[in-house]
Design a protein around this motif. Structure first.
Motif, PDB file in Angstrom:
ATOM      1  N   PRO A   1       0.747  -1.201  -0.092  1.00 37.54           N
ATOM      2  CA  PRO A   1       0.137   0.034  -0.034  1.00 37.54           C
ATOM      3  C   PRO A   1       1.059   1.092   0.022  1.00 37.54           C
ATOM      4  O   PRO A   1       0.209   2.518  -0.602  1.00 37.54           O
ATOM      5  N   VAL A   2       2.052   1.198   0.639  1.00 35.48           N
ATOM      6  CA  VAL A   2       3.023   2.472   0.657  1.00 35.48           C
ATOM      7  C   VAL A   2       3.795   2.742  -0.491  1.00 35.48           C
ATOM      8  O   VAL A   2       3.562   3.802  -0.996  1.00 35.48           O
ATOM      9  N   TYR A   3       3.991   1.663  -1.224  1.00 31.16           N
ATOM     10  CA  TYR A   3       4.677   1.943  -2.441  1.00 31.16           C
ATOM     11  C   TYR A   3       4.240   1.174  -3.565  1.00 31.16           C
ATOM     12  O   TYR A   3       4.950   0.438  -4.286  1.00 31.16           O
ATOM     13  N   PRO A   4       2.974   1.272  -4.025  1.00 28.03           N
ATOM     14  CA  PRO A   4       2.351   0.591  -5.053  1.00 28.03           C
ATOM     15  C   PRO A   4       3.087   0.703  -6.335  1.00 28.03           C
ATOM     16  O   PRO A   4       3.271  -0.260  -6.994  1.00 28.03           O
ATOM     17  N   GLN A   5       3.503   1.939  -6.673  1.00 29.25           N
ATOM     18  CA  GLN A   5       4.398   2.036  -7.878  1.00 29.25           C
ATOM     19  C   GLN A   5       5.668   1.140  -7.874  1.00 29.25           C
ATOM     20  O   GLN A   5       5.758   0.558  -8.788  1.00 29.25           O
ATOM     21  N   SER A   6       6.445   1.435  -6.991  1.00 31.03           N
ATOM     22  CA  SER A   6       7.600   0.577  -6.735  1.00 31.03           C
ATOM     23  C   SER A   6       7.427  -0.909  -6.933  1.00 31.03           C
ATOM     24  O   SER A   6       8.145  -1.499  -7.400  1.00 31.03           O
ATOM     25  N   SER A   7       6.134  -1.252  -6.139  1.00 29.92           N
ATOM     26  CA  SER A   7       5.982  -2.662  -5.966  1.00 29.92           C
ATOM     27  C   SER A   7       5.804  -3.244  -7.587  1.00 29.92           C
ATOM     28  O   SER A   7       6.100  -4.299  -7.897  1.00 29.92           O
ATOM     29  N   ALA A   8       5.083  -2.428  -8.261  1.00 35.42           N
ATOM     30  CA  ALA A   8       4.970  -2.710  -9.856  1.00 35.42           C
ATOM     31  C   ALA A   8       6.183  -2.754 -10.777  1.00 35.42           C
ATOM     32  O   ALA A   8       6.418  -3.739 -11.297  1.00 35.42           O
ATOM     33  N   LEU A   9       6.866  -1.985 -10.217  1.00 39.83           N
ATOM     34  CA  LEU A   9       8.085  -1.678 -10.989  1.00 39.83           C
ATOM     35  C   LEU A   9       9.099  -2.848 -10.922  1.00 39.83           C
ATOM     36  O   LEU A   9       9.573  -3.441 -11.789  1.00 39.83           O
ATOM     37  N   TYR A  10       9.173  -3.517  -9.435  1.00 41.22           N
ATOM     38  CA  TYR A  10      10.178  -4.289  -9.554  1.00 41.22           C
ATOM     39  C   TYR A  10       9.540  -5.580  -9.142  1.00 41.22           C
ATOM     40  O   TYR A  10      10.259  -6.620  -8.779  1.00 41.22           O
ATOM     41  N   SER A  11       8.361  -6.090  -9.661  1.00 43.21           N
ATOM     42  CA  SER A  11       7.607  -7.212  -9.322  1.00 43.21           C
ATOM     43  C   SER A  11       8.499  -8.361 -10.027  1.00 43.21           C
ATOM     44  O   SER A  11       8.570  -9.247  -9.591  1.00 43.21           O
ATOM     45  N   ASP A  12       8.765  -7.859 -11.321  1.00 40.01           N
ATOM     46  CA  ASP A  12       9.597  -8.925 -11.999  1.00 40.01           C
ATOM     47  C   ASP A  12      10.966  -9.240 -11.501  1.00 40.01           C
ATOM     48  O   ASP A  12      11.038 -10.609 -11.145  1.00 40.01           O
ATOM     49  N   VAL A  13      11.552  -8.409 -10.816  1.00 39.02           N
ATOM     50  CA  VAL A  13      12.762  -8.911 -10.097  1.00 39.02           C
ATOM     51  C   VAL A  13      12.565  -9.814  -8.861  1.00 39.02           C
ATOM     52  O   VAL A  13      13.163 -10.841  -8.892  1.00 39.02           O
ATOM     53  N   ILE A  14      11.545  -9.335  -8.194  1.00 42.79           N
ATOM     54  CA  ILE A  14      11.230 -10.114  -6.955  1.00 42.79           C
ATOM     55  C   ILE A  14      10.594 -11.652  -7.224  1.00 42.79           C
ATOM     56  O   ILE A  14      10.942 -12.409  -6.815  1.00 42.79           O
TER      57      ILE A  14
ATOM     58  N   LEU B   1       2.624 -12.662  -4.026  1.00 42.99           N
ATOM     59  CA  LEU B   1       2.048 -11.184  -3.457  1.00 42.99           C
ATOM     60  C   LEU B   1       2.505  -9.915  -4.488  1.00 42.99           C
ATOM     61  O   LEU B   1       1.977  -8.923  -4.557  1.00 42.99           O
ATOM     62  N   PHE B   2       3.556 -10.285  -5.401  1.00 41.62           N
ATOM     63  CA  PHE B   2       3.715  -9.445  -6.341  1.00 41.62           C
ATOM     64  C   PHE B   2       3.250  -9.496  -7.482  1.00 41.62           C
ATOM     65  O   PHE B   2       3.597  -8.753  -8.551  1.00 41.62           O
ATOM     66  N   THR B   3       2.044 -10.235  -7.931  1.00 43.96           N
ATOM     67  CA  THR B   3       1.644 -10.500  -8.999  1.00 43.96           C
ATOM     68  C   THR B   3       0.338  -9.670  -9.312  1.00 43.96           C
ATOM     69  O   THR B   3      -0.126  -9.373 -10.348  1.00 43.96           O
ATOM     70  N   ALA B   4      -0.211  -8.946  -8.139  1.00 39.68           N
ATOM     71  CA  ALA B   4      -1.009  -7.847  -8.102  1.00 39.68           C
ATOM     72  C   ALA B   4      -2.287  -8.411  -8.885  1.00 39.68           C
ATOM     73  O   ALA B   4      -3.098  -7.958  -9.426  1.00 39.68           O
ATOM     74  N   GLN B   5      -2.597  -9.943  -8.520  1.00 35.95           N
ATOM     75  CA  GLN B   5      -3.737 -10.529  -9.107  1.00 35.95           C
ATOM     76  C   GLN B   5      -4.702 -10.963  -7.778  1.00 35.95           C
ATOM     77  O   GLN B   5      -4.108 -11.278  -6.899  1.00 35.95           O
ATOM     78  N   PRO B   6      -5.883 -10.530  -7.886  1.00 36.64           N
ATOM     79  CA  PRO B   6      -6.801 -10.710  -6.534  1.00 36.64           C
ATOM     80  C   PRO B   6      -6.610 -12.441  -6.326  1.00 36.64           C
ATOM     81  O   PRO B   6      -6.579 -12.538  -4.950  1.00 36.64           O
TER      82      PRO B   6
END
Lengths: 641, 477, 111
Positions: B256-269, B309-314
């Motif tokens: 919730p705090v860094y939604p943009q960064s989470s999306a940005l780095y989701s592939d790496v993670i 958690l980093f897939t952003a899928q419900p």
């Protein structure tokens, strides 16, 4: 529709729970009664359901929702239609017979283990029923994995023997490889259609692109390969013979291994829309049918011959599915269930009589000592060889006719497989029952016919192996007598309208083909009996091609050296080198670096007061130079001097 | 008031327990306290009025921090998991000799208080406070009651996780400095005015702390050692609940705090997580040490949750929620069995075991069920979670899902190998004298088995419970 | 007398003190050198104080501005005296124990 359907899996589940929890309290007779009775009750309910389906009943019955989220709901629902009702009958019917048979076959076991056996068997029936009753892919998958588990538990039933445990593990892991394919197919379907229910998926196939359908069907087929023991995932099935023989009959011949055929028959619409996948299915099936048949020619373990024969027959069913003969494939599932269960139970009766001897080279001449087993086994052999008018003839003929229409090459290879089948089955029959006895009879433990609990199922299955094919007379013998086809027509309706119409063979062509094939098969049988009777039976290892066949084309060894061992070495490398010296080494390295650095810096604290003073003065000078940066220091000095 | 009770009961009873002199009374009071906490946690699940689930008083007004506790679905679920786990753990070790038991149970309860606080805090400083409060008792527990190499291992574990904590503390302070009103409250932190570079940097400060805790490849090497050397009760706390702190923190404080960064780095993670899944599975495949095998299998499972958690899928979020609970239950069950086996045989090497099914049928059945739950067999609780997570991962990227899916096969390989080595085969001199599992441990396991099956057949209550968290996450993204 | 002379003188004294501290090993001499540096600073304080006071008086005849530097020096002398007594006591004790006042013997804290 009637809400009885939930009873069908419920009875075996209850049987599993009672026998599993009460294994230390119950007596062996009550365990056997509970186990068999549970399946028998299911069978009775199944018959009722089948009657309803015949009268146009059936439908989907939702019990509850397995889970419901914003983007996916999976109901725990049962679907009763012609296909599932037919499978219900096969599973519970043959299941009941095999439970009955087991009460005698397993009588040597102590009560807790006896209960464990029946609990597993009931759990298997429960899972298998879930598999065929499920109204969607997820429920099918639950049953799919459930039967895999029971297969694992039952192969490793005699768990003191590590060989058996390895066989059990192999079966589970190979099935899991297939399961991964199945699972990915489910995810693919969900991501495109948002549902896993058959009805909705088949209604929405038009939303799928051709590549989607091809990918989904191929992934599903990977699942089917694992469960139904097709190349390259077949090697677990022969090893699965480590389990008790009734288990081999029920799970590894009649029911579980046909789950792959059920799956493809269920999703026939998708396969019909993906010709490439169909072609893969047909070629894999045909290759497996031939390959397994060659191995079966030179096996000496009575159960191994039957195991490879099962693999081969499953290959035929996939050939049928691949060429669009869905009814034929399901028909062959049914007849195969009859005669293969019969053959396995017969083999079990032989093994029982021979006190756990399985090598056919050490048998012979059993026909007089085991009259019931002998006669029923002969019926089974005739049925699988495809002698008219036994059941195997009708189903195999239907598949081969469809294969001929798709491509004559399929037909010729399929026929070659059928000839091999006839040959190895009668080699087995001859070595076991005919000729001279090649064993030493012990006076205390004479070779004797099995008790009624075992012979009654044999005779029932024997009769079914004879008459079971009569519900599917082909058009050219008796018009409009293919009851099975009309029964299953609604299931395959979508495919029938889509399928490209082949030029039908004329009736005279059919007569000629069938007649020729039958004559060839009879010749193969005669050849098999003559050569087996004449052959010197020795226990030395064969050489040349026969040796390769005896060693199953060395496929197990190839898998072991090409896949298992490299993976293990890789895992060892990760464990011992990468993890220890690499990653953990790096972590510990940081620690060591800090440690080392501290030791070095510590030397500054020499303990010599002079050094401290020098450092103090020097740092004050440095401090002054930094504090009064050079210009202001210069200014200061300039002012002073 | 409920959130406060959840923290205060273990905190106070924990402190009291230290004062006891006999092991027996300490055990009893600890079990009683754990059951009381469970009752409150259960009550919080049923209790719907939002006012009862929030607690807020001034704490450090100078620094802009308020003592805020709040319960949403995920908090409730994890408090329930913590509430269930501790009585089970205490029950499992109830009959065992523990030296200086009052201190042991005291530290255990204190760590429970810390865990509860972590799952409840809605203020970053309070969160950090409890994060450390959960860690420090574990440090003492491991270094006093642990195995032979305990000092070195615990030191590494402590330094490693503490490094992560300090990174996070830096991040928290920096973030609150930039938040409106210089507050530590979560609502304020989400509104912090940050440039993209700042945001991305802070994201990593937080993520590394959480990744060490979970742990995610390649930051995982403290874990097998710590699991092996800790007393088993502590290992259960660590693997059953403490690793969930990392996942919980990602959901609560990172996405919730860094939604943009989470999306940005989701592939790496996701890449690291998936590599970690396979890596840990491969190592588990060749492990000869029962405890390390379970540890690596746990790393593999956690890796999947982190990837999801980093897939952003419900569906993946929902799966993680269920799997956090299920994994806690399963892994605690496995540890109870592993502990019983080790206590029986005096060894944790698989090569020295075999044939236990003949001597200990109940243990065998329980181990098989727990093992099957570990491989996510359908109708066990972890199937539902893994199914949803894989589904989400597949929607995110089907190649990653396929690669991660190989772990389904590998899980079967190493779990069945473990079951075979422990239970099957002939007896040997080590296992010849074995007896069945102790009664208290058996009862604890029965409860866990029931949870495994119920969770696998009807997981809907868990889904409904955590639905609000999932919905909040989806709207954030 | 211009202030520069005082600065030069004090710098010289201070430098002698530093060099003495750094080069000698006898604790008493080091101690004396420290005192030398201390007094160099004291002297400078007095000098600057006098200078500032003179400047302030020139502007306003009856001011006391600038005199506080000299008061400081008294304080420093008192503290220094206390320090000397402690320091000398330590050196005496050291001599009693190791029969030397060489500071290079004082490395026992190491290791």
């Amino acid at each position: 529709m009637s809400h009885l359907v939930f009873l069908v899996p419920l009875f075996p589940l209850l049987g599993f729970l009672i026998n599993g929890l009460g294994r230390n309290q119950l007596s062996k007779s009550s365990i056997g009664t509970i186990g068999t009775g549970a399946v028998l009750l299911s069978f009775l309910v199944s018959v009722r359901l089948f009657m309803q389906v015949l009268n146009g009943g059936g439908g989907v019955d939702t019990l509850f929702y397995l889970f419901q989220t914003t983007d996916l709901s999976v109901p725990f629902a049962f679907q009763v239609d012609a296909l599932s009702a037919l499978f219900l009958l096969i599973i519970t019917g043959i299941g009941t017979l095999i439970h009955l048979y087991s009460t005698a076959y397993m009588h040597e076991e102590s009560a807790p283990h006896f209960a464990r056996y029946f609990a597993y068997l009931n759990l298997f029936i429960f899972s298998m029923l879930l598999l065929v009753l499920g109204s969607g892919f997820v429920i099918m998958f639950i049953g799919w994995e459930g039967v895999g588990l029971c297969s694992y538990l039952l192969i490793g039933y005699w768990f003191k023997n590590n060989e058996y445990n390895y066989a059990a593990r192999k079966a589970f892991v190979m099935n899991r490889i297939g399961d991964l394919g199945f699972l990915l197919a489910i995810f693919w379907i969900i991501s495109k259609l948002g549902t896993t229910e058959y009805a909705q998926v088949f209604a929405g196939v038009n939303k799928l692109s051709a590549s989607d359908i091809t990918a989904i069907t191929l992934l599903l087929f990977v699942g089917a390969m694992g469960k139904s023991a097709q190349i390259p995932l077949y090697t677990w099935l022969p090893d699965a013979m480590a389990g008790p023989t009734p288990v081999s009959a029920l799970i590894h011949a009649a029911t579980m291994v046909t789950a792959g055929i059920y799956m493809i028959a269920r999703t026939n619409l998708l396969y019909t829309m993906a010709p490439f996948a169909q072609c893969v299915v047909a070629i894999t099936g045909l290759a497996t049918a031939l390959f397994a048949a060659t191995i079966a020619l030179r096996q000496n373990d009575i159960k191994k011959v039957l195991a490879y024969s099962t693999v081969s027959q499953l290959g035929y069913m996939f050939l049928g599915l691949g060429v669009g003969a869905y009814t034929g494939a399901v028909f062959h599932v049914m007849t195969h269930a009859f005669f293969k269960a019969l053959l396995f139970l017969g083999a079990g009766s032989v093994i029982h009589a021979m006190h756990h001897e399985q090598d056919i080279r050490k048998m012979g001449g059993l026909s007089k000592r085991l009259p019931h087993t002998h006669l029923t086994f002969l019926l089974g052999c005739l049925a699988i060889a495809g002698i008219p008018p036994l059941s195997g003839f009708f189903s195999k003929d239907e598949i081969l006719a469809a294969a001929f229409q798709a491509s004559p090459i399929y037909y010729i290879l399929g026929l070659a497989g059928a000839l091999m089948t006839a040959f190895y089955m009668f080699r087995l029959y001859t070595l076991t029952f005919l000729g001279e006895a090649r064993f030493h009879e012990d006076d205390h433990h004479p070779v004797h016919e099995s008790p009624w609990q075992m012979t009654v199922p044999l005779w029932i299955l024997g009769i079914l192996s004879v008459v079971g094919g009569w519900i599917g007379f082909p058009e050219w013998i008796l018009p409009n007598a293919h009851r099975l086809e009309s029964l299953l027509a609604p299931i395959f309706a979508g495919s029938t309208t889509l399928a490209t119409e082949h030029a039908h063979l004329t009736h005279s062509q059919e007569w000629m083909m069938t007649g020729g094939a039958t004559i060839a098969i009879i010749l193969a049988i005669v050849l098999a009996i003559r050569s087996s009777l004449r052959a010197k039976v020795d226990t030395e290892a064969a050489t040349g091609l026969a040796g390769i066949l005896e060693n199953k084309w060395y496929v197990d060894e190839i898998y072991d050296n090409a896949i298992v061992k490299p993976l293990q070495s890789f895992a060892d490398l990760l464990k011992n080198v990468i993890e220890k010296s690499g990653i953990d080494g790096l972590v510990n390295g940081v620690g060591k670096l800090v440690h080392y650095g501290s030791r070095q810096i510590r030397l500054v604290q020499s303990g010599q007061v002079g050094n401290y003073l020098l450092i103090m003065v020097l740092s004050m000078v440095v401090f002054f130079i930094i504090w009064f940066n050079d210009t202001s220091l210069m200014k200061l000095l300039h002012n002073i001097f | 008031m409920i959130p406060v009770l959840l923290i205060l009961i273990p905190l106070i009873t924990g402190l009291i327990t230290f004062a006891f002199s006999t092991a027996d009374s300490a055990k009893k009071i600890a079990l009683l306290s754990a059951v009381a906490t469970l009752v409150v946690a259960g009550w919080s699940v049923c209790c719907t009025p939002a006012s009862a689930l929030r607690f807020d008083i001034a704490w450090l007004p100078v620094m802009g921090s308020r003592f805020t506790l709040e319960m949403d679905g995920m908090s409730k679920m994890l408090c329930l998991l913590t509430g269930i786990s501790f009585p089970m753990i205490f029950l499992a070790i109830f009959r065992q000799e523990t030296k200086s038991a009052p201190a042991f149970f005291g530290w255990m309860l204190l760590s429970q208080a810390g865990l509860m606080g972590v799952f409840l805090a809605a203020d970053a400083l309070v969160f950090y406070f409890f994060w450390e409060l959960a860690l420090i008792p574990v440090y003492f527990l491991c270094s006093i009651w642990g195995g032979e190499r305990r000092i070195a291992v615990t030191f590494k574990f402590f330094i490693y996780t503490f490094l992560g904590s300090l990174l996070m503390l830096t991040g928290i302070i920096y973030l609150s400095y930039h938040s409106p009103g210089a507050s530590f409250a979560i609502e304020a932190l989400t509104k912090a005015a940050l440039s993209e570079t700042q945001r991305n940097g802070l994201f990593w400060l937080f993520f590394i702390a959480f990744a060490i805790k979970m742990p995610i490849f390649p930051l995982h090497t403290w874990q097998p050692d710590a699991y092996e050397e800790s007393p088993t009760a502590v290992t259960m706390v660590m693997s059953g609940i403490m690793v969930k702190m990392g996942l919980y923190a990602v959901v609560r404080w990172l996405l919730p705090v860094y939604p943009q960064s989470s999306a940005l780095y989701s592939d790496v993670i996701i890449a690291f997580s998936v590599i970690g899944i396979l890596y840990a599975s491969f190592i588990a495949m060749q492990q000869n040490n029962l405890k390390r095998l379970i540890a690596y299998s746990s790393i593999a499972h956690i890796g999947l949750m982190c990837a999801a958690l980093f897939t952003a899928q419900p569906s993946a979020y929902q799966g993680v929620m269920i799997q956090m609970f299920s994994h806690g239950i399963n892994v605690i069950g496995l540890w109870i069995i592993a502990d019983a086996i080790e206590k029986q045989l005096g060894t944790r090497l698989l090569s020295e075991m075999g044939g236990l099914a003949q001597k200990a049928p109940t243990l065998a059945i329980l181990l098989v069920i727990m093992g099957l739950a570990n491989v996510a067999l359908p109708l066990t609780n972890s199937f539902i979670g893994e199914f949803m997570m894989f589904n989400g991962l597949f929607r995110y990227n089907m190649v990653w899902a396929g690669v991660a899916g190989i772990s389904i096969i590998l899980a079967a390989v190493y779990t069945l190998r473990m079951i075979q080595k422990v239970l099957y085969g002939p007896l040997n001199p080590t296992t010849e004298t074995a007896t069945d599992i102790p009664a208290t441990a058996k009862w604890a396991l029965f409860v866990l088995v029931v949870l495994v099956i119920v969770g696998g057949v009807y997981p809907q209550p868990l889904i409904d419970l955590t639905n609000d968290t999932v919905q909040a996450l989806i709207t954030k993204h | 007398m211009p202030i520069n002379y005082y600065i030069f003188f004090c710098l010289t004294l201070f430098s002698i003190g530093i060099v003495g501290v750094l080069t000698r090993r006898n604790a008493i001499i080091i101690f004396m050198c420290i005192e030398l540096m201390l007094n160099a600073v004291n002297l400078l304080l007095v000098a600057f104080s006098k200078m500032h006071h003179a400047a302030a008086v020139a502007a306003a005849p009856d001011t006391t501005v600038g005199g506080d530097g000299q008061i400081f020096v008294f304080f420093i002398m008192v503290v220094a005296a206390a320090e000397v007594s402690v320091g000398l006591a330590i050196i005496v004790m050291m001599y009693r124990n190791i029969h030397s006042v060489d500071i290079n013997f004082l490395n026992r804290l190491k290791n």
